[in-house]
Design a protein around this motif. Structure first.
Motif, PDB file in Angstrom:
ATOM      1  N   LYS A 137      35.346  56.848   8.364  1.00 55.52           N
ATOM      2  CA  LYS A 137      35.985  57.565   7.256  1.00 55.52           C
ATOM      3  C   LYS A 137      35.057  57.721   6.054  1.00 55.52           C
ATOM      4  N   LEU A 138      33.887  57.087   6.105  1.00 55.24           N
ATOM      5  CA  LEU A 138      33.005  57.017   4.940  1.00 55.24           C
ATOM      6  C   LEU A 138      32.629  58.388   4.393  1.00 55.24           C
ATOM      7  N   ASN A 139      32.268  59.320   5.270  1.00 52.25           N
ATOM      8  CA  ASN A 139      31.826  60.639   4.810  1.00 52.25           C
ATOM      9  C   ASN A 139      32.950  61.464   4.190  1.00 52.25           C
ATOM     10  N   GLU A 140      34.184  61.054   4.411  1.00 46.99           N
ATOM     11  CA  GLU A 140      35.320  61.776   3.837  1.00 46.99           C
ATOM     12  C   GLU A 140      35.632  61.311   2.418  1.00 46.99           C
ATOM     13  N   CYS A 141      35.103  60.158   2.032  1.00 41.53           N
ATOM     14  CA  CYS A 141      35.383  59.603   0.703  1.00 41.53           C
ATOM     15  C   CYS A 141      34.609  60.372  -0.365  1.00 41.53           C
ATOM     16  N   MET A 142      35.285  60.710  -1.451  1.00 43.64           N
ATOM     17  CA  MET A 142      34.676  61.513  -2.503  1.00 43.64           C
ATOM     18  C   MET A 142      34.134  60.686  -3.668  1.00 43.64           C
ATOM     19  N   THR A 143      34.780  59.584  -3.979  1.00 45.55           N
ATOM     20  CA  THR A 143      34.368  58.792  -5.137  1.00 45.55           C
ATOM     21  C   THR A 143      33.687  57.503  -4.692  1.00 45.55           C
ATOM     22  N   PRO A 144      32.814  56.944  -5.530  1.00 45.09           N
ATOM     23  CA  PRO A 144      32.186  55.658  -5.194  1.00 45.09           C
ATOM     24  C   PRO A 144      33.210  54.558  -4.949  1.00 45.09           C
ATOM     25  N   ALA A 145      34.312  54.590  -5.706  1.00 47.60           N
ATOM     26  CA  ALA A 145      35.349  53.571  -5.525  1.00 47.60           C
ATOM     27  C   ALA A 145      35.984  53.690  -4.143  1.00 47.60           C
ATOM     28  N   GLU A 146      36.210  54.910  -3.690  1.00 44.21           N
ATOM     29  CA  GLU A 146      36.768  55.117  -2.349  1.00 44.21           C
ATOM     30  C   GLU A 146      35.780  54.657  -1.283  1.00 44.21           C
ATOM     31  N   LYS A 147      34.505  54.931  -1.503  1.00 46.89           N
ATOM     32  CA  LYS A 147      33.477  54.505  -0.549  1.00 46.89           C
ATOM     33  C   LYS A 147      33.399  52.978  -0.499  1.00 46.89           C
ATOM     34  N   LEU A 148      33.501  52.346  -1.672  1.00 46.47           N
ATOM     35  CA  LEU A 148      33.479  50.886  -1.724  1.00 46.47           C
ATOM     36  C   LEU A 148      34.655  50.304  -0.945  1.00 46.47           C
ATOM     37  N   ASN A 149      35.828  50.878  -1.132  1.00 46.45           N
ATOM     38  CA  ASN A 149      37.002  50.417  -0.382  1.00 46.45           C
ATOM     39  C   ASN A 149      36.796  50.588   1.117  1.00 46.45           C
ATOM     40  N   CYS A 150      36.114  51.654   1.483  1.00 43.47           N
ATOM     41  CA  CYS A 150      35.831  51.896   2.898  1.00 43.47           C
ATOM     42  C   CYS A 150      34.940  50.787   3.463  1.00 43.47           C
ATOM     43  N   PHE A 151      33.901  50.413   2.718  1.00 47.85           N
ATOM     44  CA  PHE A 151      33.014  49.332   3.154  1.00 47.85           C
ATOM     45  C   PHE A 151      33.759  47.997   3.222  1.00 47.85           C
TER      46      PHE A 151
END
Length: 425
Positions: free
Chosen positions: A335-349
């Motif tokens: 799902k990482l590439n679908e995340c738009m904000t750094p916060a969303e990417k962090l939650n993904c990790f």
């Protein structure tokens, strides 16, 4: 003499209102209306004033302005409810009139009545302030309504926050229910940020345009990292501060919306700039991501267990009975590439790391756990299996986003980057 005085006073009080009504009809012939007044004549020749007001102007504020308007012209508030207020003005009694009253003579003291009624219009989503002259001096009633109208105009212009509040605030009872929905709160902030008629919306729009122009050359801009991301985050912070300054009045209804202020603002701004920002990071980490793609190509055609051996995963964590080991972790990182904000990417990790550990704990029923070294090799395996692109660039965005954050927050992304660097050694 005392009996006569009492009778005269009682009779005088009874006739005041009746005579006031008769006098008001006479006054209406000669009364003139101010050009700035919004009042008109009703069928009974008494002026009235009607105005639609936004919900951001509370009932308390409207009644307060009405009370001040009445006091300005010596009206006395005699009746008040949560949504209505009635005031009367009695003509000042001269010494001559007072003596005449004491002597039992009829004295004509003009009484003027005026009433404010506040209602809500759910269809128009606004309040209705309605002022009606009851009887008495039309000229005096017009003065009160004119003063009230100017006071309302002044209140509306005092703070630009009222314009923002008009968008975000609705009736408190309705808002308390609606704000349970996160998407509603996001929508309210988006309405403000996307409207260039507002100073805040215009400044955000200008920043986004300026950012794209300033960093239009991705390769050159890559040398300036993390400055491009820092500039975005600086705008995010100033926007959040502006919104809190305008909305955070301590109301519980407002608090329900402000909970989503930061994620909503980040989502709005980063979504507009994400494609531009990710290209800058891809340019900087192009070599590393190509090396990861080469490693990924090397496991094409291998079985699951062979792929795990390629990633040096300990056999204890092969999860042999699983048809597709670490499936949940693979789903999360994909799902990482679908995340738009750094916060969303962090939650993904973070979800990814949690999923890896959970898969092991569930498989071994709590009898085994991943240590940091084994977690690194499992991470490498999942990254190679998952359909995620330019993962090094994605991780770098989050790392730069967390530059000024605590070490605890950086822990997850640092471990992930460590695994990627080990993979391409």
């Amino acid at each position: 003499m005392d009996v006569k005085e009492n009778q005269a006073s009682t009779e005088n009080i009874k006739i005041i209102v009746e005579e006031a009504k008769q006098e008001s009809r006479k006054d209406s012939v000669d009364a003139t209306y101010s050009n700035t007044s919004r009042t008109t004549l009703s069928e009974s020749s008494m002026p009235f004033y009607k105005r639609e007001l936004p919900y951001c102007l509370s009932v308390y504020s409207i009644i307060s302005l009405y009370t001040k308007s009445c006091e300005k012209y010596n009206f006395l508030i005699t009746e008040q409810t949560p949504t209505a207020c009635t005031a009367y003005h009695t003509q000042k009694c001269s010494m001559k009139a007072l003596i005449s009253c004491c002597l039992g003579k009829k004295t004509k003291l003009k009484v003027t009545g005026i009433r404010l009624i506040i209602s809500n219009n759910s269809r128009l989503q606004c309040r209705i302030a309605y002022i009606k002259g009851l009887y008495g001096s039309i000229e005096l009633i017009n003065k009160v309504t004119e003063y009230f109208a100017k006071a309302i105009d002044g209140e509306m212009k005092n703070s630009e926050a009222l314009k923002y509040q008009q968008v975000i605030e609705e009736e408190e009872e309705e808002l308390a229910i609606t704000c349970k929905n996160e998407s509603y709160s996001y929508y309210q902030f988006y309405k403000i940020l996307s409207c260039e008629a507002y100073t805040l919306g215009k400044s955000v729009s200008e920043f986004c345009e300026s950012f794209c122009n300033q960093y239009r050359n991705h390769v050159e801009s890559a040398q300036l990292l993390p400055q491009p991301l820092i500039s975005i985050q600086s705008t995010v912070e100033s926007t959040i501060e502006a919104l809190f300054s305008h909305y955070n009045y301590g109301k519980k209804s407002t608090e329900k919306v402000m909970v989503y202020c930061r994620p909503a603002v980040e989502k709005y701004i980063y979504t507009k700039l994400h494609n531009h920002l990710i290209e800058i990071y891809k340019a900087k980490y192009e070599v590393e991501d190509k090396l990861i793609d080469i490693k990924r190509a090397q496991i094409q055609g291998l079985t699951i267990h062979e792929s795990m051996k390629f990633a040096n995963v300990n056999e204890q964590f092969f999860l042999l009975d699983e048809e597709k080991p670490y499936e949940d972790a693979i789903t999360q990182i994909s799902k990482l590439n679908e995340c738009m904000t750094p916060a969303e990417k962090l939650n993904c990790f973070m979800n990814f790391e949690s999923a890896i550990k959970s898969c092991v704990v569930q498989y071994w029923k709590g009898q085994a756990e991943l240590d940091s070294e084994n977690a690194m090799h499992v991470t490498i395996y999942v990254v190679l299996i998952a359909e995620v692109k330019y993962v090094m660039a994605e991780a770098a965005i989050v790392a730069d986003y967390l530059l000024d954050k605590s070490e605890d927050e950086k822990y997850v992304i640092e471990n992930f980057q460590k695994s990627l660097r080990y993979l391409i050694m």
